[in-house]
Design a protein around this motif. Structure first.
Motif, PDB file in Angstrom:
ATOM      1  N   GLY A 284       0.822  -1.209   0.000  1.00 14.50           N
ATOM      2  CA  GLY A 284       0.000   0.000   0.000  1.00 14.50           C
ATOM      3  C   GLY A 284       0.852   1.254   0.000  1.00 14.50           C
ATOM      4  N   ILE A 285       1.893   1.236   0.789  1.00 17.63           N
ATOM      5  CA  ILE A 285       2.766   2.404   0.882  1.00 17.63           C
ATOM      6  C   ILE A 285       3.535   2.607  -0.419  1.00 17.63           C
ATOM      7  CG2 ILE A 285       4.814   3.308   2.062  1.00 17.63           C
ATOM      8  CD1 ILE A 285       3.620   1.922   4.620  1.00 17.63           C
ATOM      9  N   ASP A 286       3.970   1.497  -1.050  1.00 20.99           N
ATOM     10  CA  ASP A 286       4.638   1.595  -2.351  1.00 20.99           C
ATOM     11  C   ASP A 286       3.713   2.219  -3.373  1.00 20.99           C
ATOM     12  OD1 ASP A 286       6.881   0.502  -1.356  1.00 20.99           O
ATOM     13  OD2 ASP A 286       6.634  -1.482  -2.265  1.00 20.99           O
ATOM     14  N   ARG A 287       2.458   1.759  -3.353  1.00 21.02           N
ATOM     15  CA  ARG A 287       1.489   2.299  -4.320  1.00 21.02           C
ATOM     16  C   ARG A 287       1.278   3.784  -4.084  1.00 21.02           C
ATOM     17  NH1 ARG A 287      -2.150  -2.595  -4.189  1.00 21.02           N
ATOM     18  NH2 ARG A 287      -1.246  -3.875  -5.841  1.00 21.02           N
ATOM     19  N   ALA A 288       1.200   4.164  -2.815  1.00 19.20           N
ATOM     20  CA  ALA A 288       1.013   5.575  -2.489  1.00 19.20           C
ATOM     21  C   ALA A 288       2.193   6.389  -3.004  1.00 19.20           C
ATOM     22  CB  ALA A 288       0.871   5.747  -0.981  1.00 19.20           C
ATOM     23  N   ALA A 289       3.402   5.855  -2.836  1.00 25.37           N
ATOM     24  CA  ALA A 289       4.602   6.566  -3.286  1.00 25.37           C
ATOM     25  C   ALA A 289       4.582   6.733  -4.803  1.00 25.37           C
ATOM     26  CB  ALA A 289       5.856   5.810  -2.844  1.00 25.37           C
ATOM     27  N   THR A 290       4.158   5.671  -5.520  1.00 27.26           N
ATOM     28  CA  THR A 290       4.075   5.751  -6.973  1.00 27.26           C
ATOM     29  C   THR A 290       3.059   6.804  -7.395  1.00 27.26           C
ATOM     30  OG1 THR A 290       4.548   3.399  -7.054  1.00 27.26           O
ATOM     31  CG2 THR A 290       3.684   4.382  -9.062  1.00 27.26           C
ATOM     32  N   ALA A 291       1.900   6.801  -6.732  1.00 27.85           N
ATOM     33  CA  ALA A 291       0.861   7.783  -7.062  1.00 27.85           C
ATOM     34  C   ALA A 291       1.361   9.198  -6.816  1.00 27.85           C
ATOM     35  CB  ALA A 291      -0.401   7.514  -6.239  1.00 27.85           C
ATOM     36  N   MET A 292       2.062   9.384  -5.709  1.00 21.26           N
ATOM     37  CA  MET A 292       2.567  10.720  -5.386  1.00 21.26           C
ATOM     38  C   MET A 292       3.577  11.190  -6.423  1.00 21.26           C
ATOM     39  SD  MET A 292       2.932  10.313  -1.272  1.00 21.26           S
ATOM     40  CE  MET A 292       3.861  11.817  -1.001  1.00 21.26           C
ATOM     41  N   ALA A 293       4.421  10.244  -6.875  1.00 19.08           N
ATOM     42  CA  ALA A 293       5.447  10.607  -7.855  1.00 19.08           C
ATOM     43  C   ALA A 293       4.794  11.014  -9.183  1.00 19.08           C
ATOM     44  CB  ALA A 293       6.401   9.433  -8.068  1.00 19.08           C
ATOM     45  N   GLY A 294       3.629  10.441  -9.469  1.00 10.06           N
ATOM     46  CA  GLY A 294       2.969  10.746 -10.742  1.00 10.06           C
ATOM     47  C   GLY A 294       1.974  11.891 -10.653  1.00 10.06           C
ATOM     48  N   ALA A 295       1.924  12.560  -9.512  1.00  3.83           N
ATOM     49  CA  ALA A 295       0.914  13.604  -9.327  1.00  3.83           C
ATOM     50  C   ALA A 295       1.254  14.865 -10.106  1.00  3.83           C
ATOM     51  CB  ALA A 295       0.796  13.943  -7.844  1.00  3.83           C
ATOM     52  N   ASP A 296       0.213  15.487 -10.678  1.00  2.72           N
ATOM     53  CA  ASP A 296       0.377  16.828 -11.236  1.00  2.72           C
ATOM     54  C   ASP A 296       0.197  17.844 -10.117  1.00  2.72           C
ATOM     55  OD1 ASP A 296       0.671  15.952 -13.927  1.00  2.72           O
ATOM     56  OD2 ASP A 296      -1.481  15.610 -14.001  1.00  2.72           O
ATOM     57  N   ILE A 297      -0.740  17.550  -9.238  1.00  3.76           N
ATOM     58  CA  ILE A 297      -0.957  18.378  -8.052  1.00  3.76           C
ATOM     59  C   ILE A 297      -1.016  17.432  -6.850  1.00  3.76           C
ATOM     60  CG2 ILE A 297      -2.491  19.988  -6.862  1.00  3.76           C
ATOM     61  CD1 ILE A 297      -3.618  20.791  -9.595  1.00  3.76           C
ATOM     62  N   LEU A 298      -0.160  17.655  -5.887  1.00  3.93           N
ATOM     63  CA  LEU A 298      -0.145  16.814  -4.695  1.00  3.93           C
ATOM     64  C   LEU A 298      -0.753  17.600  -3.538  1.00  3.93           C
ATOM     65  CD1 LEU A 298       0.733  14.188  -3.317  1.00  3.93           C
ATOM     66  CD2 LEU A 298       2.964  15.227  -2.926  1.00  3.93           C
ATOM     67  N   LEU A 299      -1.814  17.038  -2.969  1.00  7.16           N
ATOM     68  CA  LEU A 299      -2.431  17.665  -1.796  1.00  7.16           C
ATOM     69  C   LEU A 299      -1.903  16.944  -0.562  1.00  7.16           C
ATOM     70  CD1 LEU A 299      -6.158  17.952  -3.015  1.00  7.16           C
ATOM     71  CD2 LEU A 299      -4.333  19.666  -3.173  1.00  7.16           C
ATOM     72  N   TRP A 300      -1.204  17.662   0.275  1.00  2.90           N
ATOM     73  CA  TRP A 300      -0.606  17.057   1.472  1.00  2.90           C
ATOM     74  C   TRP A 300      -1.430  17.408   2.698  1.00  2.90           C
ATOM     75  CZ3 TRP A 300       2.673  13.410   2.801  1.00  2.90           C
ATOM     76  CH2 TRP A 300       3.158  13.386   4.110  1.00  2.90           C
ATOM     77  N   MET A 301      -2.019  16.390   3.336  1.00  3.55           N
ATOM     78  CA  MET A 301      -2.746  16.612   4.585  1.00  3.55           C
ATOM     79  C   MET A 301      -1.868  16.105   5.696  1.00  3.55           C
ATOM     80  SD  MET A 301      -6.701  15.674   3.948  1.00  3.55           S
ATOM     81  CE  MET A 301      -7.383  16.947   4.987  1.00  3.55           C
ATOM     82  N   GLY A 302      -1.163  16.999   6.327  1.00  2.00           N
ATOM     83  CA  GLY A 302      -0.261  16.579   7.388  1.00  2.00           C
ATOM     84  C   GLY A 302       0.617  17.738   7.802  1.00  2.00           C
ATOM     85  N   ALA A 303       1.622  17.429   8.590  1.00  2.00           N
ATOM     86  CA  ALA A 303       2.506  18.462   9.109  1.00  2.00           C
ATOM     87  C   ALA A 303       3.248  19.142   7.959  1.00  2.00           C
ATOM     88  CB  ALA A 303       3.508  17.848  10.077  1.00  2.00           C
ATOM     89  N   PRO A 304       3.236  20.496   7.934  1.00  2.00           N
ATOM     90  CA  PRO A 304       3.927  21.223   6.859  1.00  2.00           C
ATOM     91  C   PRO A 304       5.393  20.826   6.719  1.00  2.00           C
ATOM     92  CG  PRO A 304       2.541  22.716   8.102  1.00  2.00           C
ATOM     93  CD  PRO A 304       2.496  21.397   8.813  1.00  2.00           C
ATOM     94  N   VAL A 305       6.066  20.520   7.832  1.00  2.00           N
ATOM     95  CA  VAL A 305       7.497  20.194   7.743  1.00  2.00           C
ATOM     96  C   VAL A 305       7.730  18.885   7.006  1.00  2.00           C
ATOM     97  CG1 VAL A 305       8.306  21.472   9.758  1.00  2.00           C
ATOM     98  CG2 VAL A 305       7.411  19.139  10.051  1.00  2.00           C
ATOM     99  N   GLU A 306       6.705  18.030   6.966  1.00  2.00           N
ATOM    100  CA  GLU A 306       6.862  16.744   6.282  1.00  2.00           C
ATOM    101  C   GLU A 306       6.363  16.779   4.841  1.00  2.00           C
ATOM    102  OE1 GLU A 306       4.795  14.061   8.863  1.00  2.00           O
ATOM    103  OE2 GLU A 306       6.222  14.436  10.501  1.00  2.00           O
ATOM    104  N   ALA A 307       5.869  17.939   4.418  1.00  2.00           N
ATOM    105  CA  ALA A 307       5.275  18.011   3.075  1.00  2.00           C
ATOM    106  C   ALA A 307       6.332  17.848   1.997  1.00  2.00           C
ATOM    107  CB  ALA A 307       4.579  19.352   2.903  1.00  2.00           C
ATOM    108  N   PRO A 308       6.061  16.983   1.012  1.00  2.00           N
ATOM    109  CA  PRO A 308       6.990  16.869  -0.118  1.00  2.00           C
ATOM    110  C   PRO A 308       7.070  18.202  -0.865  1.00  2.00           C
ATOM    111  CG  PRO A 308       5.339  15.101  -0.154  1.00  2.00           C
ATOM    112  CD  PRO A 308       4.902  16.099   0.879  1.00  2.00           C
ATOM    113  N   ALA A 309       8.203  18.443  -1.525  1.00  2.00           N
ATOM    114  CA  ALA A 309       8.401  19.702  -2.243  1.00  2.00           C
ATOM    115  C   ALA A 309       7.302  19.902  -3.282  1.00  2.00           C
ATOM    116  CB  ALA A 309       9.770  19.696  -2.920  1.00  2.00           C
ATOM    117  N   GLY A 310       6.797  21.111  -3.356  1.00  2.00           N
ATOM    118  CA  GLY A 310       5.813  21.448  -4.379  1.00  2.00           C
ATOM    119  C   GLY A 310       4.388  21.088  -4.022  1.00  2.00           C
ATOM    120  N   ALA A 311       4.190  20.424  -2.879  1.00  2.00           N
ATOM    121  CA  ALA A 311       2.840  20.002  -2.514  1.00  2.00           C
ATOM    122  C   ALA A 311       2.008  21.191  -2.040  1.00  2.00           C
ATOM    123  CB  ALA A 311       2.899  18.947  -1.409  1.00  2.00           C
ATOM    124  N   VAL A 312       0.699  21.085  -2.241  1.00  2.00           N
ATOM    125  CA  VAL A 312      -0.232  22.037  -1.636  1.00  2.00           C
ATOM    126  C   VAL A 312      -0.475  21.525  -0.219  1.00  2.00           C
ATOM    127  CG1 VAL A 312      -2.569  22.984  -1.685  1.00  2.00           C
ATOM    128  CG2 VAL A 312      -1.347  22.543  -3.835  1.00  2.00           C
TER     129      VAL A 312
END
Ligand code: GDP
Ligand code: ZN
Length: 425
Positions: A284-312
């Motif tokens: 599941g986590i691998d799939r999530a990582a793949t989906a995140m890598a393919g995102a045009d827009i990444l919505l990050w719900m979590g701590a700002p310090v952990e947000a991947p670069a470029g995420a909303v």
């Protein structure tokens, strides 16, 4: 010699009128068999169509277009019948009974047009995209491609490449004869840089697939942040079209959503927990990582310090008292509709820009790959002053562009050459 094919070319019956097309060497014979005789070329004649036993099938307009100046490049007959199911079925049965005729396979008329040089590969692909077009941008770009816009643009680039190559070759010949290292004179750099800039602008525009499949929006973040609730709020009946996508697992949920004319593909990922030994959870986590890598827009719900670069960065559960919004781009809650509306506005802003195209030209991913290949060669040509390398890279750049049109490079160069001759020569 190819066989003769027929098919209903208009929409599915019932309709006011149905157009059945017959293409191939036996087209005229088919008109004769059903309508008594083949009418004079390019004249619509009203005729009674009959089957082999002489039974009347319909009163129809029959038009004969002699090849090769037809849509398919072959003899073509059009039967404009009444569009009822029974009429169309009877006419198709009567055609199938004519010796040498068979029902066309999907796309076979277009395929013959391509094989007979009536259209280029990019036009054929544009026609295919046109049939699938849903959004305005998709429709516009597919129509332009079907009408030859991609072919014309690429043809123009090939002309310019061959013009630069001719100058470079002349310069090399001159250097040979003069027996000097550097004869000076023609500098191909400005022309190459201009062409490269155009290609890069074209590559920066959205692809046909992006216009069709939509902007990939991925929701990610730690477990329990409210991701799935947000996903459901975004994918609910507010949206004009919501379709579950087959093959999704419980790890990654997807929905296709059309909103204000913009197609989106929403993905809800499983929570990104810390490293785990649980096999299922790890997949599941691998799939999530793949989906995140393919995102045009990444919505990050979590701590700002952990947000991947470029995420909303979204601060979730905004309805709870004392919720902390520090460092977030937007505070949202599935329970507060105005926050969902604000998120849609943010998405439209970004996605709209991603789907904007200046002209009418969108390339398919395969076409983009070929243009990128040509651009890489041109970039090499731009970075050197050695005219031998420039000449070679110009040749290298020609090949993928020619392939994009379904031609080999020699043929494309000949086209570019003879295209400059005037008519009648
Ligand atoms: P996920 O694990 O990130 O997908 O989070 P879920 O959407 O499954 O939500 C986890 C829990 O938080 C559930 O009990 C939800 O009911 C709750 N929850 C989700 N969104 C909100 C929200 O906006 N406000 C409040 N108060 N609770 C929420
Ligand atoms: Zn969830």
């Amino acid at each position: 010699m190819s066989d003769t094919i027929f098919a209903l070319s208009s929409g599915r019956p019932p309709a006011a009128i149905a157009v059945v097309r017959v293409s191939g060497p036996a087209a005229c014979g088919a008109a004769q068999a059903l309508a008594g005789r083949c009418p004079p070329p390019r004249h619509a004649s009203l005729r009674t169509l009959r089957d082999a036993a002489g039974a009347a099938l319909d009163r129809a307009l029959v038009i004969y277009f002699p090849g090769p100046a037809t849509a398919t490049g072959e003899d073509l007959v059009e039967l404009h019948c009444h569009g009822g199911r029974a009429v169309v079925a009877a006419v198709e049965r009567a055609l199938a009974a004519v010796p040498g005729l068979r029902h066309a396979r999907p796309g076979e008329f277009t395929r013959r047009a391509l094989e007979n040089g009536r259209i280029d590969l990019a036009q054929a692909q544009g026609l295919a995209d046109l049939l699938e077009a849903e959004t305005e941008a998709q429709h516009r770009t597919a129509l332009a491609a079907a009408e030859g816009a991609v072919g014309r643009a690429v043809g123009g680039w090939l002309d310019r490449l061959s013009a630069i190559a001719a100058q470079v070759e002349a310069q090399l010949d001159f250097a040979d004869e003069a027996d000097v290292e550097d004869a000076g004179g023609y500098d191909p750099a400005p022309a190459i840089a201009a062409l490269l800039a155009e290609w890069r602008a074209t590559l920066a525009a959205p692809s046909v697939e992006r216009l069709r499949d939509g902007v990939r929006v991925v929701i990610a973040g730690p477990p329990n942040a409210g991701k799935s609730s947000l996903f459901n709020a975004l994918a609910d009946r507010d949206a004009a079209i919501v379709t579950p996508i087959a093959g999704t697992t419980r790890d990654v949920l997807e929905a296709a959503v059309m909103r204000d004319g913009i197609p989106y593909r929403l993905t809800d990922t499983a929570g990104l927990a810390e490293a785990t030994d649980d096999e299922v959870e790890r997949i599941g986590i691998d799939r999530a990582a793949t989906a995140m890598a393919g995102a045009d827009i990444l919505l990050w719900m979590g701590a700002p310090v952990e947000a991947p670069a470029g995420a909303v960065i979204l601060a979730g559960k905004a309805d709870l008292p004392g919720a902390d919004h520090t460092g977030a781009d937007l505070a949202v809650s599935a329970r507060l509709p105005h926050t969902i509306a604000a998120l849609w506005a943010l998405l439209a802003d970004r996605a709209g820009a991603m789907l904007t195209i200046d002209g009418d030209m969108a390339l398919r991913q395969t076409q983009r790959d070929r243009l990128a290949e040509a651009a890489a060669a041109l970039d090499l040509a731009r970075r050197t002053t050695d005219l031998l390398i420039v000449a070679e890279q110009l040749r290298v750049a020609t090949r993928p562009l020619a392939a994009l049109l379904g031609k080999d490079a020699t043929e494309a160069m000949l086209d570019a050459l003879f295209g400059r001759f005037c008519l009648g020569k």
